[in-house]
Enzyme design. Structure first.
Site, PDB file in Angstrom:
ATOM      1  N   GLU A 141      -5.578  13.398  -1.360  1.00 35.96           N
ATOM      2  CA  GLU A 141      -6.275  12.215  -0.844  1.00 35.96           C
ATOM      3  C   GLU A 141      -5.206  11.339  -0.207  1.00 35.96           C
ATOM      4  O   GLU A 141      -4.492  10.625  -0.902  1.00 35.96           O
ATOM      5  CB  GLU A 141      -6.998  11.474  -1.988  1.00 35.96           C
ATOM      6  CG  GLU A 141      -8.028  12.326  -2.738  1.00 35.96           C
ATOM      7  CD  GLU A 141      -9.262  12.634  -1.909  1.00 35.96           C
ATOM      8  OE1 GLU A 141      -9.429  12.012  -0.833  1.00 35.96           O
ATOM      9  OE2 GLU A 141     -10.058  13.494  -2.313  1.00 35.96           O
ATOM     10  N   CYS A 198      -6.885   2.474   1.334  1.00 31.01           N
ATOM     11  CA  CYS A 198      -6.719   3.679   2.162  1.00 31.01           C
ATOM     12  C   CYS A 198      -7.763   3.755   3.265  1.00 31.01           C
ATOM     13  O   CYS A 198      -7.486   4.251   4.344  1.00 31.01           O
ATOM     14  CB  CYS A 198      -6.799   4.927   1.288  1.00 31.01           C
ATOM     15  SG  CYS A 198      -8.315   5.016   0.330  1.00 31.01           S
TER      16      CYS A 198
HETATM   17  P1  NAD Z   1       3.074   7.285  -2.497  1.00 29.87           P
HETATM   18  O1  NAD Z   1       2.818   8.576  -1.802  1.00 29.87           O
HETATM   19  O2  NAD Z   1       4.359   6.594  -2.235  1.00 29.87           O
HETATM   20  O3  NAD Z   1       2.994   7.470  -4.102  1.00 29.87           O
HETATM   21  C1  NAD Z   1       1.851   7.990  -4.753  1.00 29.87           C
HETATM   22  C2  NAD Z   1       2.257   8.572  -6.097  1.00 29.87           C
HETATM   23  O4  NAD Z   1       3.117   9.686  -5.873  1.00 29.87           O
HETATM   24  C3  NAD Z   1       3.008   7.626  -7.027  1.00 29.87           C
HETATM   25  O5  NAD Z   1       2.532   7.815  -8.342  1.00 29.87           O
HETATM   26  C4  NAD Z   1       4.458   8.103  -6.912  1.00 29.87           C
HETATM   27  O6  NAD Z   1       5.228   7.874  -8.056  1.00 29.87           O
HETATM   28  C5  NAD Z   1       4.270   9.593  -6.730  1.00 29.87           C
HETATM   29  N1  NAD Z   1       5.373  10.275  -6.056  1.00 29.87           N
HETATM   30  C6  NAD Z   1       6.341   9.753  -5.259  1.00 29.87           C
HETATM   31  N2  NAD Z   1       7.163  10.722  -4.809  1.00 29.87           N
HETATM   32  C7  NAD Z   1       6.718  11.880  -5.349  1.00 29.87           C
HETATM   33  C8  NAD Z   1       7.121  13.259  -5.244  1.00 29.87           C
HETATM   34  N3  NAD Z   1       8.169  13.603  -4.507  1.00 29.87           N
HETATM   35  N4  NAD Z   1       6.406  14.179  -5.911  1.00 29.87           N
HETATM   36  C9  NAD Z   1       5.319  13.834  -6.644  1.00 29.87           C
HETATM   37  N5  NAD Z   1       4.889  12.576  -6.772  1.00 29.87           N
HETATM   38  C10 NAD Z   1       5.571  11.608  -6.132  1.00 29.87           C
HETATM   39  O7  NAD Z   1       1.835   6.350  -2.136  1.00 29.87           O
HETATM   40  P2  NAD Z   1       1.596   4.823  -2.501  1.00 29.87           P
HETATM   41  O8  NAD Z   1       2.523   3.974  -1.734  1.00 29.87           O
HETATM   42  O9  NAD Z   1       1.518   4.651  -3.968  1.00 29.87           O
HETATM   43  O10 NAD Z   1       0.089   4.631  -1.937  1.00 29.87           O
HETATM   44  C11 NAD Z   1      -0.182   4.263  -0.619  1.00 29.87           C
HETATM   45  C12 NAD Z   1      -0.646   5.451   0.191  1.00 29.87           C
HETATM   46  O11 NAD Z   1      -1.699   6.124  -0.468  1.00 29.87           O
HETATM   47  C13 NAD Z   1      -1.209   5.048   1.532  1.00 29.87           C
HETATM   48  O12 NAD Z   1      -0.791   5.969   2.509  1.00 29.87           O
HETATM   49  C14 NAD Z   1      -2.705   5.153   1.331  1.00 29.87           C
HETATM   50  O13 NAD Z   1      -3.466   5.359   2.501  1.00 29.87           O
HETATM   51  C15 NAD Z   1      -2.794   6.312   0.417  1.00 29.87           C
HETATM   52  N6  NAD Z   1      -4.036   6.271  -0.337  1.00 29.87           N
HETATM   53  C16 NAD Z   1      -4.977   7.226  -0.118  1.00 29.87           C
HETATM   54  C17 NAD Z   1      -6.178   7.167  -0.796  1.00 29.87           C
HETATM   55  C18 NAD Z   1      -7.256   8.182  -0.598  1.00 29.87           C
HETATM   56  O14 NAD Z   1      -8.149   8.218  -1.445  1.00 29.87           O
HETATM   57  N7  NAD Z   1      -7.226   8.992   0.434  1.00 29.87           N
HETATM   58  C19 NAD Z   1      -6.400   6.129  -1.702  1.00 29.87           C
HETATM   59  C20 NAD Z   1      -5.409   5.189  -1.895  1.00 29.87           C
HETATM   60  C21 NAD Z   1      -4.227   5.265  -1.217  1.00 29.87           C
END
Ligand code: NAD
Length: 486
Positions: free
Chosen positions: A228, A262
């Site tokens: 997502e 998002c």
């Molecule tokens: P992010 O990708 O930075 O982090 C998300 C999660 O991934 C966190 O728990 C983080 O600790 C973990 N993470 C970081 N590096 C990792 C790795 N190498 N391997 C595994 N896990 C890792 O995202 P964010 O800044 O927390 O959220 C914002 C983003 O999420 C925006 O792009 C937004 O559009 C998207 N988003 C999408 C949805 C959806 O339902 N499609 C919903 C909410 C947010």
């Protein structure tokens, strides 16, 4: 494991080293093997526990999220985190019996009177990696689907919301044994180790950049993923649609959680002769919703200094490259970085070289492009990565139908923003760069289940004809089944 055996065995928030994570997963897998597929009552009991936890601790969650944000509107938390998750849970509960029932399928003439059906079986253990922007909903809505489908789950929340993550870890540990649901907290290193685990399914919600890393890690164990992700969700405003209604709905979507959503409308297309009326209406819409901003509890902070500075840099970049920038600041307040509030900002006629048109904005900045013919807007959308959401405002059914047919996006709200996500009976998920797979409602149950196709042979049947030595009867039958050449 019975429901009674699941009563109250609180554990602390799980420590999060690679070996600890592997041990937690092993414990869940062992328990799953012992229990097999949990029956309807067990699944309902688990969903009930989660419901009670959310209802009882709604204010605690609102407080924890507000602490993590600096200020997060309590109502935004109650609506978009607590209510949306509960609604998802209650929908799953009311359909669970029907979803769990085997589905009879047709058998081909030649296999009659055998019978076929699909059974839904839990996959096992589901891993859930969640982001900071809706930290409760995006951890617990996948959990609802996972539990309804009879799975166990491990959750890794974002490190940017430590209070919320700790509260979730504590409350879920009080409600569930660690071999049913467990939360592991920590940063990127923990995320990396988590994504390498041999789950039976992994749901990742977060950025497209990290989504690629997660999919790569999961591929080592052939773990199926639901991704997502984010992206730039466009709005196309039709010429016929009243500017004031459009502005109120678009700005509501843009400013909810200060744009850190998002599916927030990312940028807007307006007809070239409607730009001015729209800007006027946008100014009024902001003044109606937020007469003040800086100390208004309804207006949410940007999550941290890094993201606050990122948004400031987008606006500066657009200004430097020649865009007209309009701050919608009804009480003419001074915004210093300390409050981490960011004023609603319009960027008129942005160009492609500007960061606001290249990056997902994730904040209260709305770039507004203009178009002459709607085909220009459709073409623009199609030339860019597939968005998570698309919004079209028009009462002209032909136009709406055309936009729906000629664009592809994760989901759509017509004459509204974001509300398709709140419909329990609709699947949710991106496409292309905005993600893959679906959850919510039945599609969540389906995603977290193995759809097992089963054929039951009948006592009397004609399939012995398929065994050698092949004879004339099979020959004749094939002529009927396949048809004669020529
Ligand atoms: P992010 O990708 O930075 O982090 C998300 C999660 O991934 C966190 O728990 C983080 O600790 C973990 N993470 C970081 N590096 C990792 C790795 N190498 N391997 C595994 N896990 C890792 O995202 P964010 O800044 O927390 O959220 C914002 C983003 O999420 C925006 O792009 C937004 O559009 C998207 N988003 C999408 C949805 C959806 O339902 N499609 C919903 C909410 C947010």
């Amino acid at each position: 494991m019975t429901v009674a055996a699941e009563m109250h065995r609180p554990t602390e928030s799980a420590p999060a080293r690679g070996s600890d994570l592997a041990a937690l997963l092993r414990a869940q897998k062992d328990a799953q093997r012992r229990e097999g597929s949990p029956d309807y009552r067990t699944r309902m009991a688990r969903l009930d526990k989660l419901e009670r936890l959310l209802v009882r601790h709604q204010d605690d969650f609102a407080r924890a999220i507000a602490t993590d944000y600096g200020n997060r509107s309590k109502y935004e938390t109650l609506v978009a985190e607590v209510f949306v998750t509960l609604s998802e849970l209650r929908f799953a509960r009311s359909h669970l019996r029907e979803w769990m029932s085997p589905e009879g399928r047709r058998v081909g003439m030649s296999f009659f009177p055998g019978r076929a059906e699909v059974q839904y079986q839990p996959l096992g253990v589901v891993g859930i990696i969640s982001p900071w922007n809706y930290p409760l909903q995006l951890a617990l809505a996948p959990l609802v689907g996972a539990l309804a489908a009879g799975n166990r789950a491990m959750i890794k929340p974002s490190e940017l919301v430590p209070e919320t993550a700790a509260l979730m870890a504590r409350l879920l540990a009080e409600a569930f044994p660690a071999d049913v649901v467990t939360v592991v907290t920590g940063g990127t290193d923990v995320g990396e180790a988590f994504a390498k685990l041999p789950f039976d399914h992994l749901v990742f919600t977060g950025s497209t950049r990290v989504g690629k890393l997660v999919m790569r890690a999961a591929s080592e164990n052939l773990v199926p993923v639901t991704l997502e992700l984010g992206g730039k969700s466009p709005v196309i405003l039709g010429r016929d649609f009243p500017a004031d209604t459009a502005a109120a709905r678009i700005l509501m979507g843009k400013l909810f959680n200060s744009g850190q959503t998002c599916v927030a409308p990312d940028y807007l297309f307006v007809p070239d002769d409607r730009l001015e009326p729209f800007v006027r209406a946008a100014r009024e819409a902001v003044a109606d919703m937020y007469p003040t901003l800086v100390s208004n509890p309804d207006y949410t902070c940007v999550i941290n200094d890094h993201h606050h500075a990122r948004l400031g840099a987008y606006v500066e970049d657009a200004r430097k490259k020649g865009a007209e920038v309009i701050e919608l600041n009804p009480a003419n307040e001074r915004f210093d970085g300390k409050s981490r509030k960011f004023p609603p900002t319009l960027v008129l006629r942005p160009t492609e070289d500007m960061a606001v048109m290249q990056e997902e904005i994730f904040g209260p900045i709305l770039p507004i492009k203009t178009y002459g013919a709607v085909s220009e807007a459709i073409e623009y959308v199609n030339e860019h990565p597939r968005p998570l959401a698309l919004y079209c405002f028009s009462h002209d059914d032909v136009l709406v139908e055309r936009v729906l047919r000629e664009t592809i996006s994760g989901g759509v709200s017509v004459n509204e923003t974001m509300l398709h996500v709140a419909q329990d009976d609709l699947p949710f998920g991106g496409v292309g760069a905005s993600g893959m797979g679906h959850y919510h409602g039945y599609e969540g149950f389906e995603t977290f289940s193995k759809k097992k196709p089963i054929f039951y042979q009948s006592r009397v049947n004609a399939t012995s004809l398929l065994r050698p030595p092949f004879g004339k009867l099979l020959d004749r039958m094939l002529k009927v089944l396949i048809g004669r050449p020529g």
